[in-house]
Write a protein that holds these residues in place. Structure first.
Motif, PDB file in Angstrom:
ATOM      1  N   THR A  84      -0.763 -39.231  56.699  1.00  0.00           N
ATOM      2  CA  THR A  84      -0.655 -39.570  55.279  1.00  0.00           C
ATOM      3  C   THR A  84      -1.556 -38.665  54.409  1.00  0.00           C
ATOM      4  O   THR A  84      -1.597 -37.459  54.614  1.00  0.00           O
ATOM      5  N   GLY A 144       5.362 -40.510  60.812  1.00  0.00           N
ATOM      6  CA  GLY A 144       6.792 -40.774  60.821  1.00  0.00           C
ATOM      7  C   GLY A 144       7.451 -40.272  62.087  1.00  0.00           C
ATOM      8  O   GLY A 144       7.049 -39.255  62.650  1.00  0.00           O
ATOM      9  N   GLN A 151       5.738 -38.004  64.874  1.00  0.00           N
ATOM     10  CA  GLN A 151       4.516 -38.613  65.395  1.00  0.00           C
ATOM     11  C   GLN A 151       4.587 -38.837  66.905  1.00  0.00           C
ATOM     12  O   GLN A 151       3.558 -38.817  67.588  1.00  0.00           O
ATOM     13  N   GLY A 184       3.941 -45.046  62.264  1.00  0.00           N
ATOM     14  CA  GLY A 184       4.810 -44.966  61.096  1.00  0.00           C
ATOM     15  C   GLY A 184       4.128 -45.303  59.789  1.00  0.00           C
ATOM     16  O   GLY A 184       3.112 -44.711  59.424  1.00  0.00           O
ATOM     17  N   ALA A 185       4.668 -46.289  59.085  1.00  0.00           N
ATOM     18  CA  ALA A 185       4.202 -46.636  57.741  1.00  0.00           C
ATOM     19  C   ALA A 185       3.050 -47.638  57.743  1.00  0.00           C
ATOM     20  O   ALA A 185       2.673 -48.125  56.675  1.00  0.00           O
ATOM     21  N   LEU A 232      15.320 -42.731  52.616  1.00  0.00           N
ATOM     22  CA  LEU A 232      15.733 -43.419  53.832  1.00  0.00           C
ATOM     23  C   LEU A 232      17.237 -43.652  53.983  1.00  0.00           C
ATOM     24  O   LEU A 232      17.678 -44.067  55.056  1.00  0.00           O
ATOM     25  N   ARG A 289      18.881 -41.851  56.976  1.00  0.00           N
ATOM     26  CA  ARG A 289      18.381 -42.360  58.260  1.00  0.00           C
ATOM     27  C   ARG A 289      19.075 -43.656  58.645  1.00  0.00           C
ATOM     28  O   ARG A 289      19.547 -43.815  59.770  1.00  0.00           O
TER      29      ARG A 289
END
Length: 265
Positions: free
Chosen positions: A120, A177, A181, A200-201, A235, A238
């Protein structure tokens, strides 16, 4: 660090037959006992299964050393349906990335585990650190690093390991992400003795920079729809293509299971 979990394959990807408590206990207990080997932990969802289907390199990562936990209700639904004995005697439930992140931070502080956050932005990492120190007094945040935006490469991982190394963490949390990752956590685990986890988030959710779905939405199987509504431009592709591929792969697994069981579920 060997996994004690039985495995259930969904779309050809092996998932650990466990739940949030089992996953958390395994990681924390291993680190407190000083296992001394690196491991890649992937919080994988239906998108990851779909992406691996069309990306041979990513498929090799998810099928290789390390552990995949089912981050998402759709994958878990299929696991519980086709898992046979593996899902009969274990409480197979989703291991949601943000929940796993927070549960491990909480339990790990009791044993002095050291955490390093990678991903991030510096601003988000600062907010994240402040927030977890508020939520979990006594937690040891060994360091943070927001790497420059770049494609996955040996040089990219070299830079991360160089920045993380002096802090001597037990667990490196990577928020870049998927699938990026997961390539990074594998490379870190191959070259160090850290547990490297792709979450992830989770950083944004805990830091408060991105809105998290309410609990009832998280448990419904439609958290992806909440996230899509929150970030449609990023998104939509995806979820549109990823979900359709996952449904096709999951349907194939279910048909195979029903064929073996003679239609009994």
């Amino acid at each position: 660090m060997s996994s004690p979990f039985e495995v259930i394959e969904v779309g050809g990807i092996p998932f650990a037959a466990t739940n949030l408590e089992g996953a958390t206990d395994w990681v924390v207990n291993d680190r407190r006992e000083g296992a001394g080997t690196g491991v890649s932990v992937r919080l994988s969802n239906s998108y990851c299964v779909s992406a691996a289907h069309s990306d041979r390199d990513y498929s090799a990562v998810l099928k290789g050393p390390g552990v995949n936990f089912a981050d998402g209700t759709p994958v878990n639904w299929v696991m519980r349906l086709i898992g046979g004995t593996a899902s009969d005697h274990v409480g197979v439930r989703p291991v949601r990335g943000p929940s796993f992140f927070e549960a491990t931070l909480d339990k790990g502080r009791r044993y002095g585990l050291r955490h390093h956050f990678v991903g991030t932005t510096e601003e988000t990492l600062s907010l994240l650190t402040d927030r977890v120190e508020e939520l979990y007094p006594g937690i040891e945040v060994a360091g943070t690093y927001a790497p420059p935006f770049a494609a996955f490469s040996k040089e990219f991982v070299d830079d991360i390991i160089t920045k993380v190394g002096p802090s001597a963490p037990d667990i490196v949390w990577v928020g870049l992400g998927a699938p990026k990752q997961d390539f990074v956590t594998k490379a870190i685990a191959d070259r160090t003795d850290y547990v490297a986890v792709g979450v992830g988030a989770a950083f944004d959710f805990v830091a408060g920079t991105v809105s998290e779905a309410p609990s009832f939405v998280q448990n419904s199987g439609f958290e992806w729809l909440y996230r899509l509504a929150s970030e449609p431009k990023r998104l939509w592709r995806r979820y549109l293509f990823g979900n359709s591929t996952f449904v096709r792969l999951a349907s194939r697994d279910i048909r195979k299971f029903l064929g073996r069981s003679g239609g009994r579920t």
